[in-house]
Write an enzyme that holds these catalytic residues in place. Structure first.
Site, short mmCIF file in Angstrom:
data_model
loop_
_atom_site.label_atom_id
_atom_site.label_comp_id
_atom_site.label_asym_id
_atom_site.label_seq_id
_atom_site.Cartn_x
_atom_site.Cartn_y
_atom_site.Cartn_z
N GLN A 96 48.45 39.69 44.33
CA GLN A 96 49.19 38.53 43.83
C GLN A 96 50.09 37.96 44.93
O GLN A 96 50.83 38.70 45.59
CB GLN A 96 50.05 38.92 42.62
CG GLN A 96 49.25 39.20 41.36
CD GLN A 96 48.79 37.94 40.66
OE1 GLN A 96 49.01 36.83 41.13
NE2 GLN A 96 48.12 38.12 39.54
N ASP A 145 42.23 39.49 32.47
CA ASP A 145 42.89 38.57 33.42
C ASP A 145 41.81 37.81 34.18
O ASP A 145 41.58 38.04 35.36
CB ASP A 145 43.78 39.38 34.36
CG ASP A 145 44.61 38.49 35.29
OD1 ASP A 145 44.57 37.26 35.12
OD2 ASP A 145 45.27 39.04 36.19
N CYS A 161 45.76 32.36 34.23
CA CYS A 161 46.32 31.40 35.19
C CYS A 161 45.97 29.98 34.78
O CYS A 161 46.25 29.03 35.53
CB CYS A 161 45.82 31.69 36.60
SG CYS A 161 44.02 31.62 36.77
N CYS A 183 53.01 21.45 47.39
CA CYS A 183 54.20 21.55 46.53
C CYS A 183 54.49 20.18 45.92
O CYS A 183 55.43 19.50 46.31
CB CYS A 183 55.39 22.05 47.34
SG CYS A 183 55.14 23.65 48.11
N GLU A 192 35.03 44.59 37.43
CA GLU A 192 35.27 43.48 38.35
C GLU A 192 33.95 43.12 39.03
O GLU A 192 33.14 44.00 39.35
CB GLU A 192 36.32 43.87 39.39
CG GLU A 192 36.46 42.97 40.60
CD GLU A 192 36.89 41.56 40.23
OE1 GLU A 192 36.30 40.62 40.80
OE2 GLU A 192 37.78 41.40 39.38
#
Length: 473
Positions: free
Chosen positions: A304, A403, A430, A85, A354
């Site tokens: 997710q 994605d 992302c 973080c 995928e």
């Protein structure tokens, strides 16, 4: 005799100017860029250079002379060592501003195409305890500070790898990423192991019993715990029994005996000790007055990690597509089919592709679980699957959802999308930089109608972005 390396420079009273990539900030000296972690714009610091490249330097702070007014007190006691973080010292409002600008900069500087509408970033309602999965590592080489002293009973620790150090673990007291009882479970295992003499793994010598711990939670309050051991031993059963008795709320307790030198478990036998081999996650559908979607999440399933924000992300993608119910939709990089399931009720048919076979099996299972009959899934390399023959067999898509992973789409995949010429492309990313690169290639046939950044990971530099592209008339 080789030449001596020149000592790396040090700089004093340097003002940090702006936020940069990878959670670092930027200072400049004589037009040379220095990337410095754990700083905020406005900090005045002394810097020791730790890495020198042709076009930039990397440094670390040795002294603070002045703290920026943008700086806040980090909540976590491990801030500054743990790499998880890196923006806890910056207000959440400023984090969102920086992430929003990151997306805009990527599109303007890399894609260099006009965007008709920039929508402001969607922040997270929860800035702490938002993750549904955490992975910890056991090590007999925990990070020691100069204040730890020399006469320690042991140097065992369970926590996260220190950035850049494969063999050092930061022993975590309290992590603010995952809700209770995540911290209690980790601390109980640590105390049980120390009390009962269970050895921690030595990654250099490849010995020791305890290797890793994975904890998964769900919105349905189900709880999965996976303990990974290096070998079978009486301590395995003793620990798992004690864990199940202490935490009866664990609905799926599993374990792995991993004797390999790497930590991956997808190729290992994952054994069930108690409960079911999965937990159930729920998500509200985009169409009102229908039951929630349910997803079986197994020990190696992808889901997710911020489920509340994932719902916002998928809703945005759904809204951008404006499906009428008559469209043939391709869902590229479908994963476990979450987007395919989410949009299925508003499409004629959804074709998911995928590369990970286990993910496709999960996608098929999730469609069955939710009584979805208009999805089909294919496993394989996107380059090899998405061919002209595949499109002729499955039909030309009206809408493509994509994605991809952080690396973005292969150029040949982009070209195949252009050949298929769907009316709309909804690009979920992302990594705004690789998304912008791909959009530049797609722009020969498509305009960028709008973009919507979504913050999935507060206190980090990561940001997701949804872009709507429409075919030029």
């Amino acid at each position: 005799m080789g030449r001596k390396k020149r000592p790396l420079p040090k700089f004093e009273n340097v003002t940090i100017q702006s936020v940069a990539a990878e959670g670092k900030a930027i200072a400049k000296i004589d037009d040379k860029v220095i990337f410095v972690p754990f700083t905020a714009p406005g900090d005045v610091v002394d810097i020791k250079v730790v890495k020198k490249k042709r076009s930039y330097l990397e440094g670390k702070v040795t002294r603070f002379h002045h703290y920026s007014d943008k700086r806040i007190e980090p909540k976590c006691s491990h801030f500054g060592l743990c790499g998880g973080c890196k923006w806890q010292h910056i207000s959440y409002e400023d984090q969102l501003i920086n992430k929003n600008q990151q997306v805009i900069d990527s599109l303007e500087r890399i894609a260099k195409v006009p965007v008709k509408e920039y929508l402001p970033i969607m922040g997270s309602d929860n800035q702490f305890y938002y993750r549904n999965k955490l992975e910890y590592t056991f090590s007999n080489r925990r990070w020691l500070t100069s204040n730890d002293g020399e006469n320690l009973p042991h140097t065992n620790g369970v926590g996260f790898h220190l950035p850049g150090l494969f063999d050092k673990i930061l022993d975590i007291d309290h992590c603010y990423l995952q809700k209770d009882p995540s911290n209690d479970i980790r601390l109980f295992i640590k105390d049980f192991a120390n009390t009962n003499g269970l050895s921690y793994y030595d990654v250099r010598n490849h010995e020791g019993l305890l290797r890793n711990l994975i904890i998964r939670t769900s919105s349905t309050n189900q709880l999965m715990v996976i303990v990974i051991f290096a070998y079978d031993d009486t301590g395995v059963n003793n620990l798992l029994t004690a864990l199940s008795e202490k935490f009866p709320e664990i609905t799926s307790l599993m374990y792995v005996i991993n004797g390999k030198k790497n930590e991956t478990i997808w190729d290992q036998d994952i054994k069930l000790f108690k409960g079911q081999p999965y937990i159930i996650e729920k998500m509200t559908r985009p169409v009102k007055d229908v039951p929630d979607l349910e997803f079986k999440v197994g020990p190696i399933s992808f889901y997710q990690t911020n489920p509340d924000q994932a719902r916002k992300l998928y809703q945005t993608a759904f809204d951008f597509a404006e499906l009428t119910g008559d469209e043939l939709v391709y869902d590229l990089y479908t994963g476990t089919g979450t987007i395919a399931a989410f949009i299925s009720q508003s499409a004629k048919k959804v074709v998911g592709i995928e590369s990970v076979e286990q993910a496709i099996e999960d996608a098929k299972e999730n469609s069955k679980l939710n009584n979805i009959n208009n999805t089909v899934f294919y496993a394989g390399d996107m380059l090899k699957i998405l061919t002209q023959e595949f499109i002729e067999e499955n039909g030309t898509p009206d809408v493509i959802f994509t994605d991809p992973p952080r690396a973005g789409m292969h150029e040949k995949v982009v070209k195949q999308i252009l050949r298929s010429n769907p009316e709309k492309i909804v690009y979920v990313s992302c990594n705004p930089a690789t998304q912008a690169r791909d959009i530049a290639l797609l722009s020969e046939q498509y305009t960028v109608e709008k973009i919507q950044p979504v913050d999935m990971f507060p206190h980090t530099h990561h940001v997701e972005n949804v872009a709507l592209l429409k075919r030029k008339s």
